[in-house]
Design a protein around this motif. Structure first.
Motif, PDB file in Angstrom:
ATOM      1  N   GLU A   2     -15.922 -12.699  11.255  1.00  0.00           N
ATOM      2  CA  GLU A   2     -16.645 -14.097  11.618  1.00  0.00           C
ATOM      3  C   GLU A   2     -17.744 -14.290  10.847  1.00  0.00           C
ATOM      4  O   GLU A   2     -18.137 -15.433  10.311  1.00  0.00           O
ATOM      5  CB  GLU A   2     -16.432 -14.764  12.864  1.00  0.00           C
ATOM      6  CG  GLU A   2     -16.835 -16.129  13.046  1.00  0.00           C
ATOM      7  CD  GLU A   2     -16.988 -16.570  14.738  1.00  0.00           C
ATOM      8  OE1 GLU A   2     -17.439 -17.753  14.657  1.00  0.00           O
ATOM      9  OE2 GLU A   2     -16.749 -15.875  15.568  1.00  0.00           O
ATOM     10  N   LEU A   3     -18.532 -13.199  11.310  1.00  0.00           N
ATOM     11  CA  LEU A   3     -19.871 -13.494  10.681  1.00  0.00           C
ATOM     12  C   LEU A   3     -20.258 -11.872  10.370  1.00  0.00           C
ATOM     13  O   LEU A   3     -20.157 -10.839  11.283  1.00  0.00           O
ATOM     14  CB  LEU A   3     -21.076 -13.962  11.653  1.00  0.00           C
ATOM     15  CG  LEU A   3     -22.199 -13.866  11.278  1.00  0.00           C
ATOM     16  CD1 LEU A   3     -22.711 -14.637  10.277  1.00  0.00           C
ATOM     17  CD2 LEU A   3     -23.095 -14.108  12.810  1.00  0.00           C
ATOM     18  N   LEU A  26     -23.166 -12.346   2.634  1.00  0.00           N
ATOM     19  CA  LEU A  26     -23.300 -12.840   3.884  1.00  0.00           C
ATOM     20  C   LEU A  26     -22.121 -13.840   4.070  1.00  0.00           C
ATOM     21  O   LEU A  26     -21.832 -14.863   3.692  1.00  0.00           O
ATOM     22  CB  LEU A  26     -24.295 -13.756   4.290  1.00  0.00           C
ATOM     23  CG  LEU A  26     -24.950 -14.167   5.622  1.00  0.00           C
ATOM     24  CD1 LEU A  26     -26.402 -14.588   5.771  1.00  0.00           C
ATOM     25  CD2 LEU A  26     -23.960 -14.869   6.476  1.00  0.00           C
ATOM     26  N   TYR A  28     -19.389 -15.934   6.353  1.00  0.00           N
ATOM     27  CA  TYR A  28     -19.586 -16.618   7.809  1.00  0.00           C
ATOM     28  C   TYR A  28     -18.328 -17.789   7.802  1.00  0.00           C
ATOM     29  O   TYR A  28     -18.354 -18.580   6.924  1.00  0.00           O
ATOM     30  CB  TYR A  28     -20.890 -17.406   8.108  1.00  0.00           C
ATOM     31  CG  TYR A  28     -20.979 -18.564   8.968  1.00  0.00           C
ATOM     32  CD1 TYR A  28     -20.973 -17.877  10.245  1.00  0.00           C
ATOM     33  CD2 TYR A  28     -21.035 -19.832   8.842  1.00  0.00           C
ATOM     34  CE1 TYR A  28     -21.230 -18.594  11.356  1.00  0.00           C
ATOM     35  CE2 TYR A  28     -20.921 -20.633   9.986  1.00  0.00           C
ATOM     36  CZ  TYR A  28     -21.168 -20.241  11.131  1.00  0.00           C
ATOM     37  OH  TYR A  28     -21.162 -21.034  12.332  1.00  0.00           O
ATOM     38  N   ARG A  29     -17.332 -17.486   8.730  1.00  0.00           N
ATOM     39  CA  ARG A  29     -16.489 -18.325   8.826  1.00  0.00           C
ATOM     40  C   ARG A  29     -15.597 -18.896   7.650  1.00  0.00           C
ATOM     41  O   ARG A  29     -15.474 -20.129   7.316  1.00  0.00           O
ATOM     42  CB  ARG A  29     -16.751 -19.487   9.845  1.00  0.00           C
ATOM     43  CG  ARG A  29     -17.178 -19.254  10.870  1.00  0.00           C
ATOM     44  CD  ARG A  29     -17.485 -20.490  11.759  1.00  0.00           C
ATOM     45  NE  ARG A  29     -17.833 -20.043  13.219  1.00  0.00           N
ATOM     46  CZ  ARG A  29     -18.071 -20.936  14.310  1.00  0.00           C
ATOM     47  NH1 ARG A  29     -18.012 -22.130  14.030  1.00  0.00           N
ATOM     48  NH2 ARG A  29     -18.409 -20.794  15.472  1.00  0.00           N
ATOM     49  N   SER A 129     -21.517 -24.946   5.202  1.00  0.00           N
ATOM     50  CA  SER A 129     -20.919 -24.228   6.337  1.00  0.00           C
ATOM     51  C   SER A 129     -21.582 -24.304   7.412  1.00  0.00           C
ATOM     52  O   SER A 129     -21.202 -23.835   8.556  1.00  0.00           O
ATOM     53  CB  SER A 129     -20.967 -22.461   6.011  1.00  0.00           C
ATOM     54  OG  SER A 129     -22.411 -22.150   5.704  1.00  0.00           O
ATOM     55  N   LEU A 131     -24.859 -22.971   7.663  1.00  0.00           N
ATOM     56  CA  LEU A 131     -25.886 -21.904   7.691  1.00  0.00           C
ATOM     57  C   LEU A 131     -27.253 -22.756   7.566  1.00  0.00           C
ATOM     58  O   LEU A 131     -27.120 -23.723   6.607  1.00  0.00           O
ATOM     59  CB  LEU A 131     -25.582 -21.020   7.026  1.00  0.00           C
ATOM     60  CG  LEU A 131     -24.367 -19.984   7.282  1.00  0.00           C
ATOM     61  CD1 LEU A 131     -24.142 -19.087   6.237  1.00  0.00           C
ATOM     62  CD2 LEU A 131     -25.038 -19.337   8.620  1.00  0.00           C
ATOM     63  N   GLU A 151     -27.348 -19.149  11.875  1.00  0.00           N
ATOM     64  CA  GLU A 151     -26.068 -19.617  12.271  1.00  0.00           C
ATOM     65  C   GLU A 151     -26.494 -20.795  12.796  1.00  0.00           C
ATOM     66  O   GLU A 151     -27.585 -20.980  13.664  1.00  0.00           O
ATOM     67  CB  GLU A 151     -25.273 -18.795  12.822  1.00  0.00           C
ATOM     68  CG  GLU A 151     -25.419 -18.556  13.986  1.00  0.00           C
ATOM     69  CD  GLU A 151     -24.198 -17.692  14.660  1.00  0.00           C
ATOM     70  OE1 GLU A 151     -23.087 -18.143  14.381  1.00  0.00           O
ATOM     71  OE2 GLU A 151     -24.070 -16.902  15.558  1.00  0.00           O
ATOM     72  N   ARG A 154     -23.969 -22.607  18.627  1.00  0.00           N
ATOM     73  CA  ARG A 154     -22.605 -22.103  19.065  1.00  0.00           C
ATOM     74  C   ARG A 154     -22.089 -22.770  20.105  1.00  0.00           C
ATOM     75  O   ARG A 154     -22.990 -23.253  20.879  1.00  0.00           O
ATOM     76  CB  ARG A 154     -22.440 -20.508  19.423  1.00  0.00           C
ATOM     77  CG  ARG A 154     -23.127 -19.702  18.020  1.00  0.00           C
ATOM     78  CD  ARG A 154     -23.082 -18.435  18.633  1.00  0.00           C
ATOM     79  NE  ARG A 154     -21.775 -17.687  18.690  1.00  0.00           N
ATOM     80  CZ  ARG A 154     -21.704 -16.832  19.627  1.00  0.00           C
ATOM     81  NH1 ARG A 154     -22.762 -15.805  19.844  1.00  0.00           N
ATOM     82  NH2 ARG A 154     -20.555 -16.186  19.579  1.00  0.00           N
ATOM     83  N   ARG A 201     -27.815 -17.226  18.739  1.00  0.00           N
ATOM     84  CA  ARG A 201     -27.363 -17.471  17.312  1.00  0.00           C
ATOM     85  C   ARG A 201     -27.915 -16.203  16.446  1.00  0.00           C
ATOM     86  O   ARG A 201     -29.022 -15.669  16.656  1.00  0.00           O
ATOM     87  CB  ARG A 201     -27.992 -18.796  16.781  1.00  0.00           C
ATOM     88  CG  ARG A 201     -27.462 -20.080  17.376  1.00  0.00           C
ATOM     89  CD  ARG A 201     -27.824 -21.296  16.722  1.00  0.00           C
ATOM     90  NE  ARG A 201     -29.240 -21.663  17.159  1.00  0.00           N
ATOM     91  CZ  ARG A 201     -30.056 -22.783  16.784  1.00  0.00           C
ATOM     92  NH1 ARG A 201     -29.531 -23.479  15.750  1.00  0.00           N
ATOM     93  NH2 ARG A 201     -31.136 -22.759  17.054  1.00  0.00           N
ATOM     94  N   ARG A 301     -20.182 -10.335  14.096  1.00  0.00           N
ATOM     95  CA  ARG A 301     -19.183 -11.035  15.159  1.00  0.00           C
ATOM     96  C   ARG A 301     -17.756 -10.757  14.449  1.00  0.00           C
ATOM     97  O   ARG A 301     -17.555 -11.513  13.408  1.00  0.00           O
ATOM     98  CB  ARG A 301     -19.616 -12.545  15.532  1.00  0.00           C
ATOM     99  CG  ARG A 301     -18.645 -12.893  16.710  1.00  0.00           C
ATOM    100  CD  ARG A 301     -19.633 -13.968  17.512  1.00  0.00           C
ATOM    101  NE  ARG A 301     -19.592 -15.208  16.464  1.00  0.00           N
ATOM    102  CZ  ARG A 301     -21.079 -15.708  16.000  1.00  0.00           C
ATOM    103  NH1 ARG A 301     -22.124 -15.059  16.505  1.00  0.00           N
ATOM    104  NH2 ARG A 301     -20.976 -16.679  15.412  1.00  0.00           N
TER     105      ARG A 301
END
Length: 302
Positions: A2-3, A26, A28-29, A129, A131, A151, A154, A201, A301
């Motif tokens: 995920e990250l 990097l 991310y999702r 995203s 970010l 990020e 959450r 985060r 993650r």
């Protein structure tokens, strides 16, 4: 994943048999942010199993060739793969002119929208995203930036033990609390903060090329990961600083002062067949240290 980070190239100035020129993905999702873009970055993305079509932004730290010469090739690869979504390229003043002149002399233009942001220290970007990127000043031989990437907030975690003490079980009422709505159980009003716990985060900080600098320490305060210029071992500190670089020991001291969870040594000189000398001296100061290796993945993650 995920990250996390995927190291596309980890050498300094010239490629080695086992190390390409600087580049980091990097992830991310499902989206990718590329930080620096040395020659061969597009090929490294492919070898890492990452599609150039998923790249939402490229962050350039400075305009030395080993950090930027892969950018035109990456853009051309994206176009040939049929990219249509916009791409953001951000960097210090001059990055727009570099791309404009490259495209002019090669008589080629991307077939997708390409936006260029020339940044100053303190400027921020909000990426599609979610970010958040903040540029900060570093100390190199040319105008250069580092980047702090955070990020988004959450979704809070439900503390089930605390919820059950208040008479709540998993179900619709907990869902409403997670959406920020208070709920009533009998005569008791339960607010989200009564049962929800904020999730930390992730913060990723990348220096690019830099001498030791207090601005790096400030940008990296409490970071999850600091990827720091570590071109030489400390016996070459004078040469490192004269060339606008740091030693592994410099990086470790910055990580310790900033309270960083994990330090990653990056931009390693071709004089080192192995990063072990750099790791030994860094770990004496900041034990949670690793050396970046080409195509290595660092999940934050899964």
């Amino acid at each position: 994943m995920e990250l996390g980070l995927v190291f596309l190239g980890t050498s300094a100035a010239v490629p080695m048999r086992s190390r390409g020129l600087p580049g980091i993905a990097l992830v991310y999702r499902g989206s990718i942010v590329v930080m620096d873009c040395g020659e061969g970055t597009q090929a490294a993305l492919t070898r890492a199993g990452l599609s150039p079509l998923r790249v939402e932004a490229v962050l350039v730290t400075h305009l030395h060739g080993d950090h930027v010469f892969g950018l035109p090739g990456l853009a051309q690869s994206m176009a040939m793969l049929g990219r249509r979504r916009p791409l953001l390229v951000a960097g210090p003043p001059g990055v727009y002119g570099f791309l404009r002149e490259t495209f002019r002399y090669t008589r080629w233009l991307p077939l997708f929208p390409l936006y260029v942001a020339e940044l100053e220290p303190g400027d921020t970007l909000a990426l599609p995203s979610g970010l958040r990127v903040e540029a900060f000043p570093v100390d190199h031989t040319v105008p250069a930036l580092g980047y702090r990437v955070e990020e988004p907030r959450r979704k809070p975690r439900v503390d089930l033990e605390r919820a059950r003490r208040l008479g709540l079980e998993p179900g619709p009422l907990l869902g409403r609390l997670q959406r920020g709505e208070p709920v009533r159980v009998g005569e008791r009003l339960i607010r989200p903060e009564d049962v929800l716990v904020e999730r930390p985060r992730a913060v990723i900080v990348y220096t690019g090329d830099t001498r030791p600098a207090e601005t790096v320490v400030e940008a990296a305060r409490g970071a999850t990961v600091l990827v720091h210029d570590s071109t030489f071992a400390s016996d070459m500190a004078e040469e490192a600083h004269a060339q606008g670089h740091s030693t592994a020991l410099d990086a470790a001291r910055a990580a310790r002062e900033a309270g960083v969870r994990l330090l990653v040594l990056f931009h390693i000189s071709a004089r080192y067949d192995s990063p072990e000398p750099l790791l030994r001296e860094a770990r004496r100061v900041h034990p949670a240290t690793v050396a970046a290796e080409d195509l290595a993945k660092l999940p934050l993650r899964v």
